[in-house]
Design a protein around this motif. Structure first.
Motif, PDB file in Angstrom:
ATOM      1  N   ASP A  46      80.275  43.791 -21.401  1.00 20.36           N
ATOM      2  CA  ASP A  46      79.697  42.558 -21.274  1.00 20.36           C
ATOM      3  C   ASP A  46      80.212  41.664 -20.210  1.00 20.36           C
ATOM      4  O   ASP A  46      79.817  40.479 -20.059  1.00 20.36           O
ATOM      5  N   LEU A  47      81.259  42.133 -19.405  1.00 12.29           N
ATOM      6  CA  LEU A  47      81.626  41.324 -18.378  1.00 12.29           C
ATOM      7  C   LEU A  47      81.262  41.704 -16.996  1.00 12.29           C
ATOM      8  O   LEU A  47      81.536  41.169 -15.990  1.00 12.29           O
ATOM      9  N   VAL A  48      80.555  43.055 -16.994  1.00  8.80           N
ATOM     10  CA  VAL A  48      80.171  43.346 -15.660  1.00  8.80           C
ATOM     11  C   VAL A  48      78.765  42.857 -15.480  1.00  8.80           C
ATOM     12  O   VAL A  48      78.004  42.493 -16.186  1.00  8.80           O
ATOM     13  N   MET A  49      78.549  42.760 -14.267  1.00  8.99           N
ATOM     14  CA  MET A  49      77.191  42.233 -13.724  1.00  8.99           C
ATOM     15  C   MET A  49      76.770  42.895 -12.490  1.00  8.99           C
ATOM     16  O   MET A  49      77.536  43.618 -11.691  1.00  8.99           O
ATOM     17  N   PHE A  50      75.544  43.151 -12.359  1.00  8.51           N
ATOM     18  CA  PHE A  50      74.808  43.874 -11.260  1.00  8.51           C
ATOM     19  C   PHE A  50      73.729  43.083 -10.833  1.00  8.51           C
ATOM     20  O   PHE A  50      73.294  42.286 -11.238  1.00  8.51           O
ATOM     21  N   TYR A  51      73.424  43.507  -9.613  1.00  8.80           N
ATOM     22  CA  TYR A  51      72.382  42.530  -8.892  1.00  8.80           C
ATOM     23  C   TYR A  51      70.890  42.992  -9.465  1.00  8.80           C
ATOM     24  O   TYR A  51      70.608  44.063  -9.552  1.00  8.80           O
ATOM     25  N   SER A  52      70.147  41.988  -9.696  1.00  9.82           N
ATOM     26  CA  SER A  52      68.733  42.214 -10.242  1.00  9.82           C
ATOM     27  C   SER A  52      67.773  42.110  -9.353  1.00  9.82           C
ATOM     28  O   SER A  52      67.757  40.890  -8.403  1.00  9.82           O
ATOM     29  N   ALA A  53      66.896  43.283  -9.047  1.00  4.18           N
ATOM     30  CA  ALA A  53      65.915  43.013  -8.266  1.00  4.18           C
ATOM     31  C   ALA A  53      64.787  41.808  -8.432  1.00  4.18           C
ATOM     32  O   ALA A  53      64.418  41.090  -7.493  1.00  4.18           O
ATOM     33  N   GLU A  54      64.672  41.401  -9.694  1.00  2.28           N
ATOM     34  CA  GLU A  54      63.847  40.409 -10.182  1.00  2.28           C
ATOM     35  C   GLU A  54      64.493  39.079  -9.995  1.00  2.28           C
ATOM     36  O   GLU A  54      63.787  38.199  -9.385  1.00  2.28           O
ATOM     37  N   SER A  97      73.832  51.814  -0.413  1.00  2.33           N
ATOM     38  CA  SER A  97      74.885  51.055   0.082  1.00  2.33           C
ATOM     39  C   SER A  97      74.572  49.660   0.364  1.00  2.33           C
ATOM     40  O   SER A  97      75.565  48.618   0.815  1.00  2.33           O
ATOM     41  N   SER A  98      73.428  49.231   0.284  1.00  3.29           N
ATOM     42  CA  SER A  98      73.118  47.891   0.320  1.00  3.29           C
ATOM     43  C   SER A  98      71.714  47.326  -0.297  1.00  3.29           C
ATOM     44  O   SER A  98      70.878  48.284  -0.487  1.00  3.29           O
ATOM     45  N   ILE A  99      71.663  46.061  -0.436  1.00  5.03           N
ATOM     46  CA  ILE A  99      70.474  45.455  -1.086  1.00  5.03           C
ATOM     47  C   ILE A  99      69.310  46.083  -0.289  1.00  5.03           C
ATOM     48  O   ILE A  99      68.181  46.590  -0.890  1.00  5.03           O
ATOM     49  N   SER A 100      69.519  45.967   1.005  1.00  6.14           N
ATOM     50  CA  SER A 100      68.175  46.033   1.684  1.00  6.14           C
ATOM     51  C   SER A 100      67.893  47.345   1.697  1.00  6.14           C
ATOM     52  O   SER A 100      66.605  47.923   1.852  1.00  6.14           O
ATOM     53  N   TYR A 105      58.997  45.989 -14.099  1.00  7.89           N
ATOM     54  CA  TYR A 105      60.195  46.159 -14.650  1.00  7.89           C
ATOM     55  C   TYR A 105      61.468  46.000 -13.747  1.00  7.89           C
ATOM     56  O   TYR A 105      61.228  46.138 -12.527  1.00  7.89           O
ATOM     57  N   ASP A 106      62.453  45.520 -14.099  1.00  6.75           N
ATOM     58  CA  ASP A 106      63.622  44.820 -13.442  1.00  6.75           C
ATOM     59  C   ASP A 106      64.214  46.267 -12.987  1.00  6.75           C
ATOM     60  O   ASP A 106      64.359  47.085 -13.685  1.00  6.75           O
ATOM     61  N   ILE A 107      64.931  46.121 -11.819  1.00  6.78           N
ATOM     62  CA  ILE A 107      65.817  47.099 -11.365  1.00  6.78           C
ATOM     63  C   ILE A 107      67.421  46.650 -11.130  1.00  6.78           C
ATOM     64  O   ILE A 107      67.238  45.633 -10.359  1.00  6.78           O
ATOM     65  N   LEU A 108      68.373  47.321 -11.691  1.00  4.34           N
ATOM     66  CA  LEU A 108      69.780  47.056 -11.126  1.00  4.34           C
ATOM     67  C   LEU A 108      69.931  47.651  -9.914  1.00  4.34           C
ATOM     68  O   LEU A 108      69.840  48.748  -9.836  1.00  4.34           O
ATOM     69  N   TYR A 109      70.636  46.840  -8.959  1.00  6.58           N
ATOM     70  CA  TYR A 109      70.812  47.567  -7.714  1.00  6.58           C
ATOM     71  C   TYR A 109      72.291  47.614  -7.611  1.00  6.58           C
ATOM     72  O   TYR A 109      72.991  46.853  -7.612  1.00  6.58           O
ATOM     73  N   LEU A 110      72.584  49.115  -7.574  1.00  9.43           N
ATOM     74  CA  LEU A 110      74.068  49.326  -7.526  1.00  9.43           C
ATOM     75  C   LEU A 110      74.645  49.684  -6.150  1.00  9.43           C
ATOM     76  O   LEU A 110      74.195  50.615  -5.639  1.00  9.43           O
TER      77      LEU A 110
END
Ligand code: ADP
Length: 627
Positions: free
Chosen positions: A404-412, A439-442, A458-463
């Motif tokens: 619950d402490l980790v976060m990821f970039y959300s496309a939404e 390797s990057s969001i783009s 649907y949202d996507i988490l970008y890793l």
């Protein structure tokens, strides 16, 4: 007398110090007093563990003096002292490991950054002095030695006359110039204030001769001056004081001094526990990664004190690896003073303290995430990788504590979100937590598969960190929801009808697909797909190892040969499919062969995988386009 040069990096750092771009020159005193205090700590600890050394704690002290005529300040201690070799080693080089990034024509910010990375330390004295003399006698040596330096040109070492162990540091102050009056330090009041401000918590007395005015004759208002030795600091360690009585600035100064940081900490955690094992802890989360954090020799740990006496500078057992960035102090009366490192490791009290501290740090981070999102995000950008690493390390043993402490970039949302937030916003009918690696969001944004998932809202988490996919694989399910890599061939978003349609097409072209697969031995399967919208091809994977994970394995020094099982997917609606079918039907072997190879290479490029034979592919493309 022996003459020596400074090592080249020390020379550069010294040069920065001498040309004093750092405006807060005052801190030199705090640095030297802190070194003296460490030397006293070391001697005292030695006396507890070595029968040959006997010291009474009450005798240990730091003396401060100044001489207006000679323009000198002297800081003396009766601590452990330095041998001739230690003088050369400790004062002739920068002790810390790591490489300094010196550039030509550095801006002021760059220079501050370099100094900041190394902590200011002993060299800070060169901000105010043009000559420094250090006379020291080590507890382990019969002789005293004098180290002397006028700055970058080097230093000399000579025999000294000091009889008792300890160190005397004499600073010959610079002449006043238009920018700074160095003689301000030749003043009782000034020095007293500096000690109060920066070194009050030092647990040994800092003594100085202080002038007192005594009324001699009341009627005539005549006073007589006399000097008296006075202890300038209160000597109560800062962690033993009630946090209500300590200002933020006091804590910050303490942190910067003790842990050699140039910046304030991001967060402070104080804890006072009474119980089976009682202790006080004062912990800090740095605002940036320590200079040597990514160096393999980085040592995690908290300073361990037994009732005010330091027994270990960095006790690694007090911190789990995923909190290795935390700095601080733990003081417990329940730890015996003369405990050895080996017995310490087995100490029940210590493991109890460690467990409490882990929980305390975790709860503080959870609260920060809840109540102060901006600061948490700042923290996570700096140390998040460490937490994600903690999730999958030790076979995922700690994942429940950390997920619950980790976060990821959300496309939404186009920002970092938690898994809890993702799951709470899942759409009706959405079964899985979708993620994409790159390797990057783009780069992820331009993945052919993204469109299909986002079309369903649907949202996507970008890793984007190399640890991310290992992290979600270790979590495996969050609130009963499985993770689904959108680059997997098993991405199952079509309707039953669409699936039937694709199946039919693939069945019909069975021989063609088989022929293509035969031409690309690296691949597990070739198939037509409906999910690609406007794009012609993509590469997906099946099974446990994704393409992104394969890249991480490929980059490891010892090649484990772990490969993803890949599928070449071709958009059935794209004109290229018609073309392939034509070539196959007409038995145009050369072109069929070439087109297949080109398409596979395209899919590899999109997936960020290297092409084995770039020259051949480039020739093939030219052949095709020049036709
Ligand atoms: P740091 O204190 O961060 O290690 P410094 O540049 O301030 O870096 O000091 C370098 C080293 O010199 C210290 O680690 C210590 O070993 C030694 N040293 C400095 N001052 C003293 C002193 N007064 N007594 C004994 N050793 C000292």
């Amino acid at each position: 007398m022996e003459k020596h040069e400074f090592k080249s990096e020390s020379k550069k750092l010294l040069d920065l110090m001498i040309n004093s771009i750092y405006t807060n020159k005052d801190i030199f005193l705090r640095e030297l007093i802190s070194n003296a205090s460490d030397a006293l700590d070391k001697l005292y600890y030695r006396s507890l563990t070595d029968d040959k050394v006997s010291v009474s704690k009450d005798d240990l002290k730091i003396d401060l003096a100044f001489d207006k005529d000679e323009k000198t300040i002297t800081i003396s201690d009766n601590g452990i002292g330095m041998t001739k070799e230690e003088l050369a080693e400790n004062l002739g080089t920068i002790a810390k490991s790591g490489t300094l990034d010196f550039k030509d024509n550095m801006s002021k910010e760059d220079k501050l950054d370099v100094i900041g990375q190394f902590g200011v330390g002993f060299y800070s004295a060169f901000m105010v002095a043009d000559k420094i003399t250090v006379e020291s006698k080590s507890i382990d040596s019969k002789e005293a030695y004098i180290w002397e330096s006028k700055g970058v040109d080097g230093y000399s070492i000579d025999k000294g006359t000091k009889k008792d162990n300890g160190t005397i540091i004499t600073l010959h102050l610079k002449e006043n110039d238009s920018e700074f009056a160095y003689d301000k330090y030749l003043d009782e009041y000034e020095l007293k204030n500096l000690v109060k401000k920066y070194s009050d918590y030092i647990s040994f007395p800092i003594n100085m001769m202080v002038t007192h005015n005594e009324l001699k004759d009341e009627k005539k208002h005549e006073y007589e001056e006399h000097k008296e030795l006075e202890t300038l600091n209160s000597m109560v360690p800062i962690w033993k004081r009630d946090p209500k009585d300590v200002s933020d600035a006091d804590y910050e100064n303490f942190y910067m001094d003790k842990f050699g940081d140039f910046d304030k900490p991001l967060k402070r955690i104080t804890s006072s526990v009474e119980g089976v094992t009682s202790y006080k802890a004062l912990l800090f989360i740095p605002g940036h990664a320590p200079a040597d954090y990514y160096n393999p020799n980085y040592e995690k740990g908290l300073a361990l004190y037994s009732n005010g006496v330091m027994i270990m500078e960095k006790c690694a057992d007090l911190l789990p690896d995923y909190f290795s960035f935390v700095k601080g102090i733990v003081d417990s009366e329940d730890l015996p003073l003369n405990i050895s490192r080996e017995t310490l490791q087995e100490s029940k009290s210590l493991s109890l303290i460690a467990k409490n501290i882990e929980g305390k740090i975790r709860r503080e981070l959870e609260d920060m995430l809840k109540d102060d999102r901006a600061t948490y995000e700042e923290f996570f950008k700096t140390f998040g990788v460490q937490l994600k690493y903690g999730v999958y390390n030790n076979f995922g043993m700690d994942k429940e504590k950390l997920q619950d402490l980790v976060m990821f970039y959300s496309a939404e949302h186009e920002k970092l979100i938690t898994l809890k937030e993702y799951v709470s916003e899942m759409k009706e009918g959405q079964e899985k937590i979708y993620f994409a690696s790159g390797s990057s969001i783009s780069k992820i944004n331009s993945m052919p598969q993204v469109e299909q998932v986002r079309d369903k809202e649907y949202d996507i988490l970008y890793l984007t960190d190399y640890v991310d996919e290992f992290c979600v694989t270790a979590i495996s399910k969050y609130e009963e929801k499985e993770f689904q890599n959108i680059a997997s061939g098993e991405l199952d978003l079509e309707t039953e009808e669409e699936k039937k349609e694709t199946e039919k097409v693939n069945k019909k072209s069975k021989d063609l697909l088989k022929a293509m697969k035969y031409l690309i031995p690296d691949i597990d399967e070739v198939r037509f797909t409906n999910k690609l919208k406007s794009h012609p091809v993509c590469l997906t994977s099946k099974g446990d190892v994704s393409i992104e994970m394969q890249k991480v394995f490929d980059a490891m020094p010892n090649d484990l040969g772990i490969k993803a099982k890949t599928i070449l997917e071709i958009n059935e609606k794209h004109p290229i499919s018609k073309k392939l079918k034509e070539l196959y039907k007409n038995d145009d072997k050369t072109d069929f062969n070439n087109y297949t190879k080109i398409l596979y290479s395209e899919a590899c490029i999109i997936a960020g995988l290297p092409i084995d034979n770039p020259t051949e592919i480039s020739d093939l493309i030219c052949d095709v386009i020049s036709k």
